[in-house]
Scaffold this motif. Sequence first.
Motif, PDB file in Angstrom:
ATOM      1  N   THR A   2       0.779  -1.112   0.008  1.00 21.48           N
ATOM      2  CA  THR A   2      -0.125  -0.157   0.019  1.00 21.48           C
ATOM      3  C   THR A   2       0.829   1.368   0.124  1.00 21.48           C
ATOM      4  OG1 THR A   2      -1.744  -1.179   1.171  1.00 21.48           O
ATOM      5  CG2 THR A   2      -1.876   1.048   1.280  1.00 21.48           C
ATOM      6  N   THR A   5       0.201   7.479   2.862  1.00 20.26           N
ATOM      7  CA  THR A   5      -0.713   8.246   2.662  1.00 20.26           C
ATOM      8  C   THR A   5      -0.038   9.576   2.770  1.00 20.26           C
ATOM      9  OG1 THR A   5      -2.405   6.873   4.081  1.00 20.26           O
ATOM     10  CG2 THR A   5      -2.758   9.354   3.607  1.00 20.26           C
ATOM     11  N   ASP A   8      -1.017  15.454   5.138  1.00 18.03           N
ATOM     12  CA  ASP A   8      -2.232  16.620   5.068  1.00 18.03           C
ATOM     13  C   ASP A   8      -2.312  17.009   6.496  1.00 18.03           C
ATOM     14  OD1 ASP A   8      -3.897  18.330   4.332  1.00 18.03           O
ATOM     15  OD2 ASP A   8      -5.359  16.678   3.845  1.00 18.03           O
ATOM     16  N   ARG A 151       3.388  13.635  12.045  1.00 15.63           N
ATOM     17  CA  ARG A 151       2.469  12.507  11.663  1.00 15.63           C
ATOM     18  C   ARG A 151       2.667  11.613  13.038  1.00 15.63           C
ATOM     19  NH1 ARG A 151       1.568   9.416   6.269  1.00 15.63           N
ATOM     20  NH2 ARG A 151       0.236  11.376   6.051  1.00 15.63           N
ATOM     21  N   GLN A 161      -3.898   4.323  14.089  1.00 16.66           N
ATOM     22  CA  GLN A 161      -4.234   5.223  13.008  1.00 16.66           C
ATOM     23  C   GLN A 161      -2.958   6.314  12.968  1.00 16.66           C
ATOM     24  OE1 GLN A 161      -7.893   7.489  13.981  1.00 16.66           O
ATOM     25  NE2 GLN A 161      -8.959   5.622  14.658  1.00 16.66           N
ATOM     26  N   HIS A 162      -3.192   6.973  11.950  1.00 15.56           N
ATOM     27  CA  HIS A 162      -2.029   7.907  11.678  1.00 15.56           C
ATOM     28  C   HIS A 162      -2.968   9.532  11.793  1.00 15.56           C
ATOM     29  CE1 HIS A 162       0.069   4.509  10.500  1.00 15.56           C
ATOM     30  NE2 HIS A 162       1.231   5.203  10.862  1.00 15.56           N
ATOM     31  N   ASP A 164      -2.364  13.508  10.979  1.00 17.32           N
ATOM     32  CA  ASP A 164      -1.361  14.594  10.710  1.00 17.32           C
ATOM     33  C   ASP A 164      -1.708  15.853  11.256  1.00 17.32           C
ATOM     34  OD1 ASP A 164      -0.191  12.557   9.014  1.00 17.32           O
ATOM     35  OD2 ASP A 164      -1.283  13.381   7.122  1.00 17.32           O
TER      36      ASP A 164
END
Length: 408
Positions: A2, A5, A8, A151, A161-162, A164
């Motif tokens: 994957t 991400t 952001d 992050r 979970q991540h 930002d």
Amino acid sequence: MTAPTPFDANGNVLIIGGGLVGASLAIALDIAGCRVTLVEAAAPRADAQPSYDERNLALARATVNGLDAIGVWPLVAAQATPIRHIHVSRAGEFGSARLDAARHGVDALGWTLPARELGSALLRRLNTCERLMRLAPASLTGLEKHTDGWRAQIRTEHGEQHIDAALLVGADGTESFVRKQLGIQAETYDYEQTLFVCTVTPERDHAHRAWERFSDDGPIAMLPLTERRCGLVLTVPSESAAEVAALDDAGFIALAQQRFGWQLGRLSRPGKRHPYAIRRVAASSLTAVRAVLVGNAAQTVHPIGAQGFNLGLRDALTLAELVAEAADPGSSTLLERYAARRAPDREGTMAMSHDLVRFACMQQPLLAPLRSLALLAYDRVPPLQQVLARRGMGFRGEPPRAVLERLS
């Protein structure tokens, strides 16, 4: 595999720690229209929060103003007891200092409130926040620095979970994991004292008076509560803590009576006792790149004068005020302004509590006349009395605007 991400931050503020200060900051930022994520180690229940314990908080007038500004005080005011008088003395010495609310043109110098009641009110107020995302129970397990923020890797009961964030806030207490991850050093001073807190019932009405009494063995305080009860704060040398903890109710009351005296008559009916080891912990810096420390993560002070939460709330409300006016909540300019704004209050409050406990409790007979004269000066000299009252009410340095709105 994957793809990672994309980072952001999008102006998000991530608060690690959902205790009294972290929750207050989250509410204040939500009012300001900020995007906030609050990570709480415990489940969102008052009885699950370690900071929402059986302590009785002495809330400075500025603190109550601030809690009112963020919509928390109306939820808990009925359970609070006003402090209209304060009496400070030293066992075996002639000097004393007294503060009177009416003398300074206010209805109360502060209020007392069980920490559990404040915690419950904060949780109810958090439930009304419109932009806030809460993760609880959850914990921070890792941080990754990006150009525009952080992050954070968060462990929740539903998995990893991540998050930002443009600004990372450490509100996670004295042993702050955030502070350690940021590489911010902390200076620790062990007072070699242990604090016991409980409620007692005095024979005489407390008449809304708070007492602070010093001795060679440490300070003892008596705080007015509802139903004619008082909150007892008894400090003992740590070497005696185990012995004091083993006392039955009669033995503990006898010790408290001997240390406090008979100003309120006979003491009785002690509640459950809770011991706390006392240390001073001061972070070497309040900020790092796109990160800031507030509350006990930034500074843990001696409980003398009950400055801990009061100081931490001023941290939170100052930060919220600056973030509300900024385009980028993690900018270096904002963080520099925050550190500069907080420095006089933080340094002054920490120095006051540290120097006072050392000076007032030092076993040095030659200091006795100086201590008594100092207390008499604060009691009798109007300019000194005014300085003592204003600082005691929480107005020092450049306070956040929220704590000034109800000042009379």
